[in-house]
Structure formats: C-alpha cells, structure tokens
Scaffold this motif. Structure first.
Motif, PDB file in Angstrom:
ATOM      1  N   GLN A  93     -13.408  44.396  86.257  1.00 43.45           N
ATOM      2  CA  GLN A  93     -13.599  43.981  84.870  1.00 43.45           C
ATOM      3  C   GLN A  93     -12.467  43.047  84.427  1.00 43.45           C
ATOM      4  O   GLN A  93     -12.685  42.044  83.737  1.00 43.45           O
ATOM      5  N   ALA A  94     -11.236  43.390  84.839  1.00 45.42           N
ATOM      6  CA  ALA A  94     -10.100  42.535  84.500  1.00 45.42           C
ATOM      7  C   ALA A  94     -10.208  41.178  85.191  1.00 45.42           C
ATOM      8  O   ALA A  94      -9.871  40.141  84.610  1.00 45.42           O
ATOM      9  N   LEU A  95     -10.683  41.168  86.441  1.00 42.94           N
ATOM     10  CA  LEU A  95     -10.876  39.889  87.121  1.00 42.94           C
ATOM     11  C   LEU A  95     -11.952  39.052  86.435  1.00 42.94           C
ATOM     12  O   LEU A  95     -11.851  37.818  86.366  1.00 42.94           O
ATOM     13  N   GLY A  96     -12.990  39.711  85.926  1.00 42.38           N
ATOM     14  CA  GLY A  96     -14.027  38.977  85.218  1.00 42.38           C
ATOM     15  C   GLY A  96     -13.524  38.348  83.932  1.00 42.38           C
ATOM     16  O   GLY A  96     -13.984  37.267  83.536  1.00 42.38           O
ATOM     17  N   VAL A  97     -12.561  38.973  83.275  1.00 41.57           N
ATOM     18  CA  VAL A  97     -11.999  38.416  82.039  1.00 41.57           C
ATOM     19  C   VAL A  97     -11.312  37.091  82.303  1.00 41.57           C
ATOM     20  O   VAL A  97     -11.376  36.153  81.483  1.00 41.57           O
ATOM     21  N   VAL A  98     -10.640  36.970  83.452  1.00 42.59           N
ATOM     22  CA  VAL A  98      -9.922  35.732  83.768  1.00 42.59           C
ATOM     23  C   VAL A  98     -10.795  34.768  84.562  1.00 42.59           C
ATOM     24  O   VAL A  98     -10.299  33.775  85.095  1.00 42.59           O
ATOM     25  N   GLY A  99     -12.099  35.059  84.678  1.00 44.12           N
ATOM     26  CA  GLY A  99     -13.017  34.139  85.315  1.00 44.12           C
ATOM     27  C   GLY A  99     -13.153  34.268  86.808  1.00 44.12           C
ATOM     28  O   GLY A  99     -13.686  33.360  87.461  1.00 44.12           O
ATOM     29  N   LEU A 100     -12.716  35.381  87.389  1.00 42.89           N
ATOM     30  CA  LEU A 100     -12.830  35.598  88.829  1.00 42.89           C
ATOM     31  C   LEU A 100     -13.968  36.565  89.126  1.00 42.89           C
ATOM     32  O   LEU A 100     -14.320  37.412  88.288  1.00 42.89           O
ATOM     33  N   GLY A 101     -14.526  36.444  90.310  1.00 40.73           N
ATOM     34  CA  GLY A 101     -15.634  37.299  90.693  1.00 40.73           C
ATOM     35  C   GLY A 101     -15.168  38.668  91.132  1.00 40.73           C
ATOM     36  O   GLY A 101     -13.975  38.897  91.396  1.00 40.73           O
ATOM     37  N   PRO A 102     -16.085  39.638  91.234  1.00 37.76           N
ATOM     38  CA  PRO A 102     -15.714  40.998  91.664  1.00 37.76           C
ATOM     39  C   PRO A 102     -15.274  41.026  93.121  1.00 37.76           C
ATOM     40  O   PRO A 102     -15.673  40.193  93.930  1.00 37.76           O
ATOM     41  N   VAL A 103     -14.440  41.983  93.418  1.00 43.27           N
ATOM     42  CA  VAL A 103     -13.873  42.147  94.756  1.00 43.27           C
ATOM     43  C   VAL A 103     -14.294  43.513  95.291  1.00 43.27           C
ATOM     44  O   VAL A 103     -14.283  44.518  94.563  1.00 43.27           O
ATOM     45  N   GLY A 104     -14.667  43.564  96.537  1.00 41.74           N
ATOM     46  CA  GLY A 104     -15.011  44.839  97.175  1.00 41.74           C
ATOM     47  C   GLY A 104     -13.757  45.522  97.682  1.00 41.74           C
ATOM     48  O   GLY A 104     -13.430  45.431  98.867  1.00 41.74           O
ATOM     49  N   TRP A 105     -13.068  46.213  96.792  1.00 43.18           N
ATOM     50  CA  TRP A 105     -11.782  46.812  97.146  1.00 43.18           C
ATOM     51  C   TRP A 105     -11.913  47.837  98.277  1.00 43.18           C
ATOM     52  O   TRP A 105     -11.034  47.930  99.132  1.00 43.18           O
ATOM     53  N   LEU A 106     -12.987  48.605  98.266  1.00 37.56           N
ATOM     54  CA  LEU A 106     -13.178  49.649  99.274  1.00 37.56           C
ATOM     55  C   LEU A 106     -14.235  49.296 100.314  1.00 37.56           C
ATOM     56  O   LEU A 106     -14.380  50.008 101.313  1.00 37.56           O
ATOM     57  N   SER A 107     -14.995  48.214 100.073  1.00 37.89           N
ATOM     58  CA  SER A 107     -16.045  47.819 101.018  1.00 37.89           C
ATOM     59  C   SER A 107     -15.643  46.649 101.902  1.00 37.89           C
ATOM     60  O   SER A 107     -16.310  46.371 102.896  1.00 37.89           O
ATOM     61  N   ASN A 108     -14.555  45.969 101.575  1.00 36.82           N
ATOM     62  CA  ASN A 108     -14.071  44.858 102.379  1.00 36.82           C
ATOM     63  C   ASN A 108     -13.106  45.389 103.443  1.00 36.82           C
ATOM     64  O   ASN A 108     -12.085  45.992 103.104  1.00 36.82           O
ATOM     65  N   PRO A 109     -13.400  45.191 104.739  1.00 43.48           N
ATOM     66  CA  PRO A 109     -12.496  45.716 105.779  1.00 43.48           C
ATOM     67  C   PRO A 109     -11.081  45.180 105.690  1.00 43.48           C
ATOM     68  O   PRO A 109     -10.145  45.845 106.148  1.00 43.48           O
ATOM     69  N   ASP A 110     -10.887  43.992 105.113  1.00 50.64           N
ATOM     70  CA  ASP A 110      -9.551  43.420 105.011  1.00 50.64           C
ATOM     71  C   ASP A 110      -8.756  43.989 103.836  1.00 50.64           C
ATOM     72  O   ASP A 110      -7.526  43.830 103.793  1.00 50.64           O
ATOM     73  N   LEU A 111      -9.432  44.624 102.884  1.00 51.64           N
ATOM     74  CA  LEU A 111      -8.762  45.132 101.688  1.00 51.64           C
ATOM     75  C   LEU A 111      -8.755  46.652 101.597  1.00 51.64           C
ATOM     76  O   LEU A 111      -7.953  47.209 100.841  1.00 51.64           O
ATOM     77  N   ALA A 112      -9.642  47.321 102.321  1.00 52.06           N
ATOM     78  CA  ALA A 112      -9.820  48.762 102.132  1.00 52.06           C
ATOM     79  C   ALA A 112      -8.530  49.535 102.418  1.00 52.06           C
ATOM     80  O   ALA A 112      -8.142  50.422 101.644  1.00 52.06           O
ATOM     81  N   LEU A 113      -7.861  49.218 103.529  1.00 53.60           N
ATOM     82  CA  LEU A 113      -6.647  49.958 103.885  1.00 53.60           C
ATOM     83  C   LEU A 113      -5.561  49.760 102.841  1.00 53.60           C
ATOM     84  O   LEU A 113      -4.867  50.714 102.465  1.00 53.60           O
ATOM     85  N   TRP A 114      -5.394  48.534 102.355  1.00 51.14           N
ATOM     86  CA  TRP A 114      -4.353  48.275 101.358  1.00 51.14           C
ATOM     87  C   TRP A 114      -4.702  48.920 100.018  1.00 51.14           C
ATOM     88  O   TRP A 114      -3.803  49.317  99.271  1.00 51.14           O
ATOM     89  N   SER A 115      -5.988  49.045  99.716  1.00 52.96           N
ATOM     90  CA  SER A 115      -6.388  49.749  98.495  1.00 52.96           C
ATOM     91  C   SER A 115      -6.023  51.228  98.587  1.00 52.96           C
ATOM     92  O   SER A 115      -5.546  51.825  97.612  1.00 52.96           O
ATOM     93  N   VAL A 116      -6.213  51.818  99.766  1.00 49.42           N
ATOM     94  CA  VAL A 116      -5.836  53.216  99.961  1.00 49.42           C
ATOM     95  C   VAL A 116      -4.318  53.375  99.906  1.00 49.42           C
ATOM     96  O   VAL A 116      -3.796  54.356  99.356  1.00 49.42           O
ATOM     97  N   VAL A 117      -3.586  52.415 100.460  1.00 47.56           N
ATOM     98  CA  VAL A 117      -2.120  52.448 100.395  1.00 47.56           C
ATOM     99  C   VAL A 117      -1.647  52.426  98.947  1.00 47.56           C
ATOM    100  O   VAL A 117      -0.716  53.144  98.565  1.00 47.56           O
ATOM    101  N   LEU A 118      -2.293  51.612  98.112  1.00 47.33           N
ATOM    102  CA  LEU A 118      -1.923  51.551  96.697  1.00 47.33           C
ATOM    103  C   LEU A 118      -2.088  52.902  96.018  1.00 47.33           C
ATOM    104  O   LEU A 118      -1.235  53.324  95.227  1.00 47.33           O
ATOM    105  N   VAL A 119      -3.180  53.607  96.340  1.00 52.89           N
ATOM    106  CA  VAL A 119      -3.389  54.933  95.759  1.00 52.89           C
ATOM    107  C   VAL A 119      -2.298  55.895  96.213  1.00 52.89           C
ATOM    108  O   VAL A 119      -1.767  56.681  95.420  1.00 52.89           O
ATOM    109  N   ASP A 120      -1.949  55.850  97.480  1.00 54.43           N
ATOM    110  CA  ASP A 120      -0.902  56.730  98.001  1.00 54.43           C
ATOM    111  C   ASP A 120       0.443  56.425  97.354  1.00 54.43           C
ATOM    112  O   ASP A 120       1.198  57.348  97.026  1.00 54.43           O
ATOM    113  N   VAL A 121       0.746  55.151  97.149  1.00 55.84           N
ATOM    114  CA  VAL A 121       2.001  54.772  96.496  1.00 55.84           C
ATOM    115  C   VAL A 121       2.023  55.279  95.059  1.00 55.84           C
ATOM    116  O   VAL A 121       3.038  55.813  94.583  1.00 55.84           O
ATOM    117  N   TRP A 122       0.917  55.137  94.347  1.00 53.57           N
ATOM    118  CA  TRP A 122       0.850  55.642  92.971  1.00 53.57           C
ATOM    119  C   TRP A 122       1.038  57.156  92.927  1.00 53.57           C
ATOM    120  O   TRP A 122       1.688  57.685  92.022  1.00 53.57           O
TER     121      TRP A 122
END
Length: 313
Positions: free
Chosen positions: A159-188
């Motif tokens: 939703q925040a990306l849509g506000v600035v005019g960017l398209g949605p990102v598959g944070w958990l469905s993209n193989p290149d981003l999924a691991l880093w998304s999980v790392v972010l949760v662990d860091v939080w």
C-alpha cells in the motif's frame, strides 16, 4: 619508625612451620557427593541419555511393526544417502546465510540502541519496556501479523509503495526476496533481546574511566572503540552465542510465513528435519541430519570465536 628486633638486628626471621591440611572427614565427603547425586541423575536422564539415543538412531534404519520399533544397523547406507542429499546442503547453506545476516544485524542494531538508550537522561525504564515488547509477542501472532504486512494485495508495505507510484512486490512469493523478508521479521523480533543484554552491560561500565577519557579529549568514537567495546566483550559474546544458537533453530516464523517456499528459497534445516521426521517418517536418517546440524552449529560458533579473537588482537 621502629622495626621488629629480628629485622633491625639483621637476624633471620623465625621459620614458620608448614601448615598442615586437615583431612576431610569421610562423612562430609560422602555427604557432598550425595547432595550432587540428584543433579547428576537429572543431567544423565535429560542430556546424556537423549544424545546417546540420538547417536544410536543416526546409524540405524527404524521401522515400526506391531511389536514396536525395530532398529537395523545401517551406518554406511545412512552416510551414503547423506552424501547424495543435495537438498540438505542447500538448506544448510540457506540456514547459514539466515544466521549470519540476521545475527549481525541484530548485534549492530542492539548495540546502537543500547548506546542511545544509555544516553537518555530520563525515562530509561519506559524506553526499555517499550523496546522489549516484540519479545513478548507469541510466534504465531508474529507470523500472522507479518504475513498481513507482506500481503501482495492489501499489505501495508505494498500500500505504501502504491502511494509513491510503485507496483506491488511479492515479498514472500519472490524467490529473490523471500529469505530477506524472513530475515527482517527475525531482526524485528530478536533485536530487543540483544538490546537488553548489551544495555545491561553498558549500564555496568565504570563511569570514571569514560569520564577520564572525555577529560583527556577522546572523541565519542574513540571511547566506544577503545573503552566500551573491550569492556563489553563478555556481554557481546553472550548475546552472540545465544542468538546464533536460536537462529540455527528457527522454525516457527518461517513455517508460518512461507513454509519453506517459494520452492526451497526459505527452507532451513529445521524445516527439512520436520519433513524427514514427520512427513517421510524416516527417523534414522532424520537423527543423522540432527547430528550433522549439531556439528555445524559447534563449528560455526568455534569459527566465529576464532575470528573474534583475531579481530580483538
């Protein structure tokens, strides 16, 4: 000033008779060992016996029959299967990447937050209480909450990306981003844990040494590098060891967020063990994987400790 006569006259001091050690009564010695016996029994039952049983399972093929479990001694077959299990080594590499990235980020952020909070003149208790809130959240709630945050259609990030005019990102469905998304949760989730340990260490530092360094004209960076970090080494080591071990055991948040997907992008060794034990019902091979993981954790901690000592020199 007067001295004793033996010293003033130059005479040698009287010899002190050797102190004789009294022999401990046998009753006290037996009582001491008897009081330790319950702790030894608990240690054997809860630690030594499970590890011995795990090693026995690791060299066996286990099958269940009507009469119970039958063990067949097959160490060569288990090792041969491990050598050809490319998926396990991919999972092990994913786990090491997860552990290294998440633990380093948590150590750095936890240390910086501890320094910042220690400099707050008032309200440290309130800030510390707010900081530890992520630790108190149950893992199931964390997985559900962050799955909503990462949602492709209505997640707050997209939703925040849509506000600035960017398209949605598959944070958990993209193989290149999924691991880093999980790392972010662990860091939080676990940065507050590191913060608590390091904050307690900073609060226990001798203030006289820091004030003396300031009087001598040392900058903040020099104080942190040459005084705070060396004195904080025990606390940093404790936080690192705890976080590294817990990160190797990560299961719940990855299982809830991605279940190891997409594909095997986020499949760590704990998920692999879960599937081998409970989905494939191969207890012997799963035990062998457990032993390999234990050895990998020990090797990782020893390597990290050696690197830390080398950097400390």
């Amino acid at each position: 000033m007067s001295f004793p006569s033996e010293i003033s006259s130059g005479a040698a001091p009287a010899a002190v008779p050797p102190r004789r050690h009294r022999r401990e009564p046998s009753g006290d010695r037996w009582f001491r060992w008897a009081t330790l016996l319950p702790a030894v029994i608990v240690l054997v039952v809860l630690t030594v016996w499970p590890v011995a049983n795990l090693l026995r399972m690791a060299v066996s093929t286990i099958e269940f029959t009507r009469d119970g479990a039958s063990f067949a001694f097959t160490p060569a077959e288990n090792l041969r299967r491990l050598a050809g299990d490319d998926l396990f080594f991919i999972n092990l590499r994913t786990t090491v990447i997860f552990v290294v990235v998440s633990v380093i980020l948590e150590m750095v952020l936890g240390f910086l937050l501890a320094l910042m909070v220690s400099g707050v003149p008032r309200g440290k208790g309130l800030v510390r209480t707010l900081m530890i809130l992520p630790i108190l959240v149950p893992p199931v709630a964390i997985g559900s909450m962050w799955k909503l945050v990462y949602n492709h259609d209505f997640g707050i990030l997209n939703q925040a990306l849509g506000v600035v005019g960017l398209g949605p990102v598959g944070w958990l469905s993209n193989p290149d981003l999924a691991l880093w998304s999980v790392v972010l949760v662990d860091v939080w989730h676990w940065t507050p844990f590191v913060f608590l340990i390091l904050f307690a260490g900073i609060e226990g530092l001798p203030r006289e040494v820091i004030e003396a360094a300031r009087v001598d004209g040392a900058t903040t960076w020099q104080i942190v590098r040459r005084i705070v970090l060396p004195l904080m080494a025990p606390a940093i080591a404790v936080a690192f060891i705890f976080r590294a071990i817990l990160a190797f055991k990560v299961f719940d948040q990855i299982f809830l967020l991605t279940s190891g997907g997409p594909g095997t992008a986020t499949e760590v060794v704990s998920l692999r063990l879960y599937r081998v034990f409970f989905d494939q019902n191969e207890l012997g091979y799963g035990a062998l994987l457990s032993v390999v993981i234990i050895l990998a954790v020990v090797a990782f901690l020893l390597t990290a400790g050696a690197l830390a000592r080398r950097v400390g020199r």
